[in-house]
Design an enzyme around this catalytic site. Structure first.
Site, PDB file in Angstrom:
ATOM      1  CE1 TYR A 280      -3.350  -2.732   0.640  1.00  0.00           C
ATOM      2  CE2 TYR A 280      -4.670  -0.537   1.539  1.00  0.00           C
ATOM      3  CZ  TYR A 280      -4.631  -1.859   1.055  1.00  0.00           C
ATOM      4  OH  TYR A 280      -5.955  -2.593   0.857  1.00  0.00           O
TER       5      TYR A 280
ATOM      6  CE  LYS B  23       1.913 -17.461  -3.383  1.00  0.00           C
ATOM      7  NZ  LYS B  23       0.698 -18.537  -3.618  1.00  0.00           N
TER       8      LYS B  23
ATOM      9  CG  ASP C  27      -2.003 -20.016  -2.098  1.00  0.00           C
ATOM     10  OD1 ASP C  27      -1.556 -19.973  -0.884  1.00  0.00           O
ATOM     11  OD2 ASP C  27      -1.407 -20.562  -3.230  1.00  0.00           O
TER      12      ASP C  27
ATOM     13  CG  ASP D 138      -8.118  -5.111   2.116  1.00  0.00           C
ATOM     14  OD1 ASP D 138      -8.795  -4.402   3.011  1.00  0.00           O
ATOM     15  OD2 ASP D 138      -8.008  -4.791   0.851  1.00  0.00           O
TER      16      ASP D 138
ATOM     17  CG  ASP E 184     -13.390  -7.495   3.002  1.00  0.00           C
ATOM     18  OD1 ASP E 184     -13.131  -6.810   3.884  1.00  0.00           O
ATOM     19  OD2 ASP E 184     -14.074  -7.093   1.803  1.00  0.00           O
TER      20      ASP E 184
HETATM   21  C1  IPM Z   1     -10.354  -1.229   4.661  1.00  0.00           C
HETATM   22  C2  IPM Z   1     -10.420  -0.661   3.202  1.00  0.00           C
HETATM   23  C3  IPM Z   1      -9.461   0.203   2.964  1.00  0.00           C
HETATM   24  C4  IPM Z   1      -8.109  -0.475   2.696  1.00  0.00           C
HETATM   25  C5  IPM Z   1      -9.644   1.240   1.659  1.00  0.00           C
HETATM   26  C6  IPM Z   1     -10.922   2.028   1.661  1.00  0.00           C
HETATM   27  C7  IPM Z   1      -8.411   2.144   1.298  1.00  0.00           C
HETATM   28  O1  IPM Z   1     -10.697  -1.514   2.187  1.00  0.00           O
HETATM   29  O2  IPM Z   1     -10.087  -0.530   5.524  1.00  0.00           O
HETATM   30  O3  IPM Z   1     -10.206  -2.611   4.736  1.00  0.00           O
HETATM   31  O4  IPM Z   1      -7.850  -1.380   1.773  1.00  0.00           O
HETATM   32  O5  IPM Z   1      -7.272  -0.510   3.981  1.00  0.00           O
HETATM   33 MN    MN Z   2     -10.851  -3.656   3.026  1.00  0.00          MN
END
Ligand code: IPM
Ligand code: MN
Length: 355
Positions: A142, A188, A220, A244, A248
């Site tokens: 990032y 990885k 993975d 990240d 999710d």
């Molecule tokens: C998160 C979001 C952010 C990230 C984005 C909005 C930049 O997806 O906080 O997980 O990737 O960190």
């Molecule tokens: Mn995110």
């Protein structure tokens, strides 16, 4: 009476709606536990672009650094998607995290018993899931330089220094000591040098924590294992982009992305925010789930203010609301007795505080 200064960033989309509900609950719990919270609002993201021309005004940086902790909603939306990268709301958020020095992003994924049916996975797979994803937040691909896109060739750089790996690793091991004493480091290393350094450093660190069991997984495989058998995980520690993605995934394991809170912590200050985005498609309709933000406020009380009794009260109040069958629209299909709006859910949880 103890008084704390809380900086508030509502942001874009559903941000303002969900933060308002968290404030409602914070007011109820601070009153009930006998401390007071003073809020100051700051701009960030799309709204900051509209009002000030920049996604992260200097005033926000200073205000948050001078507060005891920051509660943040979400930023971004289609309206700002075509701006040059340096002006985008997301760039504001990344630069905010960097300036606040919040290198450790804690994303707990815990199943609410009342919502075992809400996950797309079978109840017997997810019952009892209690995972803490520790995501490195201000390094890795990032932030790595060089980065560029000239229209023909584009590149980013995945970079970690040993000291960055050590500080996030320590955080993970310390957390594991208070939990089930298992750390799974995700990388990885079969492909990337940066991951090999990550893995070697975690191994070195593990020597200082003999009671914690360290394992390694390729990213993975980890994505697959999270869905196959999520109960095998206690603490997961990983870099920025892998964290990240995996957080999710972890959120869907436990039912809805509208349920996961997070704490971004460092040595200077901490930011508490739901892991979900600003969901502009549902903004203003009163259907967003405020629970992730209310839980984030709970984490703020626990980690930054040391008000753990108040944090426990928030947990209990949320569970009670869910047990009684109140659901926002995202969870309407799962054992709902009554589907409620964002604000009604906030009211119900706030009222539960005093019961
Ligand atoms: C998160 C979001 C952010 C990230 C984005 C909005 C930049 O997806 O906080 O997980 O990737 O960190
Ligand atoms: Mn995110």
């Amino acid at each position: 009476m103890k008084k704390y200064n809380i900086s508030i960033i509502k942001g874009d989309g559903i941000g303002p709606e969900i933060v308002d509900e968290a404030i409602k609950v914070l007011d109820a719990v601070s009153y009930s536990c006998g401390f007071s919270l003073e809020y100051k609002e700051y701009l960030m993201g799309g709204i900051a672009i509209d009002v000030t021309g920049a996604p992260l005004p200097e005033e926000t940086v200073e205000g948050v650094l001078n507060s005891d902790a920051c509660l943040f909603g979400a930023i971004g939306g289609e309206k700002w998607d075509t701006l040059p990268r340096e002006l985008r709301p997301e760039t504001g958020l990344l630069s905010f995290r960097e300036k606040m020095g919040v290198y450790a992003n804690l994303r707990p994924a815990i199943i609410y018993d009342e919502l075992v049916n809400a996950s797309t996975l079978k109840p017997e797979v997810i019952e009892g899931v209690d995972i803490m994803v520790v995501r490195e937040l201000i390094g890795g691909i990032y932030f790595g330089k060089p980065r560029a896109n000239d229209g023909e060739t584009a590149y980013n750089t995945m970079i970690y220094t040993k000291s960055e790996i050590v500080r996030i690793g320590k955080k993970a091991f310390e957390l594991a000591m208070k939990r089930d004493k298992r750390v799974c480091s995700v990388d990885k290393a079969n492909v990337l040098e940066v991951s090999q350094l990550w893995r070697d450093t975690m191994e070195e660190l593990a020597l200082d924590y003999p009671s914690v069991e360290l394992s390694h997984m390729y990213v993975d495989n980890a994505a697959m294992q999270l869905v196959r058998n999520p109960r095998q995980f206690d603490v997961i520690v990983t870099g920025n982009i892998f964290g990240d993605i995996l957080s999710d995934t972890a959120s869907m394991v436990v039912g809805s992305i509208g349920l996961l809170p997070s704490a971004s912590t460092g040595d200077k200050t901490a930011i508490y925010e739901p892991i979900h985005g600003s969901a502009p498609d549902i903004a203003g309709q009163g259907i967003a789930n405020p629970i992730a933000t209310i839980e984030s406020a709970g984490m703020m009380l626990r980690y930054s203010l040391g008000e753990s009794e108040a944090a426990d009260k928030i947990d209990t109040a949320i569970k009670k609301a869910l047990k009684e069958g109140y659901r926002t629209k995202d969870l309407a299909a799962f054992d709902a007795k009554e589907v409620v709006t964002t604000a009604e859910m906030g009211d119900i949880i706030a009222n539960n505080i005093n019961k």
